[in-house]
Design a protein around this motif. Structure first.
Motif, PDB file in Angstrom:
ATOM      1  N   GLU A  11       0.835  -1.213   0.000  1.00 36.49           N
ATOM      2  CA  GLU A  11       0.000   0.000   0.000  1.00 36.49           C
ATOM      3  C   GLU A  11       0.867   1.259   0.000  1.00 36.49           C
ATOM      4  O   GLU A  11       0.575   2.220  -0.710  1.00 36.49           O
ATOM      5  CB  GLU A  11      -0.938  -0.013   1.202  1.00 36.49           C
ATOM      6  N   ASP A  12       1.935   1.258   0.797  1.00 31.16           N
ATOM      7  CA  ASP A  12       2.845   2.407   0.820  1.00 31.16           C
ATOM      8  C   ASP A  12       3.510   2.612  -0.543  1.00 31.16           C
ATOM      9  O   ASP A  12       3.625   3.743  -1.034  1.00 31.16           O
ATOM     10  CB  ASP A  12       3.926   2.228   1.881  1.00 31.16           C
ATOM     11  N   LEU A  13       3.960   1.517  -1.132  1.00 28.09           N
ATOM     12  CA  LEU A  13       4.633   1.607  -2.436  1.00 28.09           C
ATOM     13  C   LEU A  13       3.688   2.102  -3.516  1.00 28.09           C
ATOM     14  O   LEU A  13       4.064   2.941  -4.347  1.00 28.09           O
ATOM     15  CB  LEU A  13       5.214   0.245  -2.814  1.00 28.09           C
ATOM     16  N   VAL A  34      12.928  -1.283  -4.120  1.00 24.75           N
ATOM     17  CA  VAL A  34      14.365  -1.545  -4.186  1.00 24.75           C
ATOM     18  C   VAL A  34      15.138  -0.378  -3.556  1.00 24.75           C
ATOM     19  O   VAL A  34      16.068  -0.587  -2.780  1.00 24.75           O
ATOM     20  CB  VAL A  34      14.820  -1.795  -5.642  1.00 24.75           C
ATOM     21  N   SER A  35      14.736   0.845  -3.869  1.00 29.36           N
ATOM     22  CA  SER A  35      15.411   2.016  -3.302  1.00 29.36           C
ATOM     23  C   SER A  35      15.296   2.040  -1.783  1.00 29.36           C
ATOM     24  O   SER A  35      16.278   2.309  -1.082  1.00 29.36           O
ATOM     25  CB  SER A  35      14.816   3.301  -3.878  1.00 29.36           C
ATOM     26  N   TRP A  36      14.090   1.777  -1.285  1.00 35.46           N
ATOM     27  CA  TRP A  36      13.891   1.760   0.164  1.00 35.46           C
ATOM     28  C   TRP A  36      14.727   0.664   0.794  1.00 35.46           C
ATOM     29  O   TRP A  36      15.326   0.852   1.845  1.00 35.46           O
ATOM     30  CB  TRP A  36      12.426   1.555   0.507  1.00 35.46           C
ATOM     31  N   TRP A  37      14.735  -0.509   0.167  1.00 33.33           N
ATOM     32  CA  TRP A  37      15.496  -1.637   0.699  1.00 33.33           C
ATOM     33  C   TRP A  37      16.989  -1.295   0.754  1.00 33.33           C
ATOM     34  O   TRP A  37      17.654  -1.564   1.745  1.00 33.33           O
ATOM     35  CB  TRP A  37      15.254  -2.880  -0.155  1.00 33.33           C
ATOM     36  N   ARG A  38      17.505  -0.706  -0.318  1.00 30.53           N
ATOM     37  CA  ARG A  38      18.932  -0.353  -0.341  1.00 30.53           C
ATOM     38  C   ARG A  38      19.274   0.642   0.754  1.00 30.53           C
ATOM     39  O   ARG A  38      20.324   0.556   1.384  1.00 30.53           O
ATOM     40  CB  ARG A  38      19.310   0.236  -1.699  1.00 30.53           C
ATOM     41  N   ARG A  39      18.380   1.591   0.959  1.00 27.15           N
ATOM     42  CA  ARG A  39      18.622   2.601   1.975  1.00 27.15           C
ATOM     43  C   ARG A  39      18.597   1.983   3.373  1.00 27.15           C
ATOM     44  O   ARG A  39      19.420   2.301   4.228  1.00 27.15           O
ATOM     45  CB  ARG A  39      17.546   3.692   1.875  1.00 27.15           C
TER      46      ARG A  39
END
Length: 170
Positions: free
Chosen positions: A34-36, A70-75
């Protein structure tokens, strides 16, 4: 240009459930999905002039959501939370969290490799054709076909075993 808000609102209403299901199938967490999706639709609205001309705007939203993931995960992978270091929270899934998709199917989809999950999300949950899926994921159409074929074979095997186990337990 005066019709943009109405055009976007119609697009949002028509596509949000399918896009949410596709992202949920790929990431496996309803709240995260939902956030994504919210982030992806916000970006779609900000670039509606471009997104509205895209050959598959739904695919654009899903791809944007998955890229954001992916960006959130990397961060976050570099962050260490002291509260979560020793505990693994596995909250039970709320009854409506599966969004009308069988939980065994979702579990089987979640067990697939990431690229296969993405292909299944776009081809099955969004019902996109091979060419659009290939363009969305920036891979060759043959690669889409190969990933889908492998994913379906794996899902068929996993779900057949689940059905056999369920039948034996009765």
């Amino acid at each position: 240009m005066g019709d943009e808000p109405e055009e976007f609102a119609e697009f949002y209403q028509a596509s949000r459930d399918g896009c949410l299901r596709a992202v949920y199938a790929s990431v496996g967490d309803r709240l995260l999905a939902e956030d994504l999706i919210a982030e992806a639709y916000a970006r779609a609205w900000a670039s509606w002039w471009k997104v509205s001309r895209h050959p598959a705007p739904q695919a654009w939203v899903v791809r944007t959501a998955l890229n954001t993931h992916v960006s959130w995960w990397r961060r976050r992978r570099r962050e260490v939370s002291w509260e979560s270091r020793g505990s693994q929270d596995t909250a039970p899934t709320a009854p409506d969290a599966t969004m009308g998709v069988d939980e065994q199917v979702l579990a089987a989809v979640r067990s697939l490799p990431a690229r296969q999950r993405e292909v299944v999300a776009l081809r099955v949950f969004l019902d996109l054709d091979t060419q659009t899926t290939a363009r969305t994921l920036a891979i060759a159409p043959g690669t889409v076909t190969a990933h889908l074929s492998r994913a379906i074979a794996t899902l068929r095997d996993q779900l057949a075993v689940s059905v056999e186990e369920e039948t034996r337990s009765r």
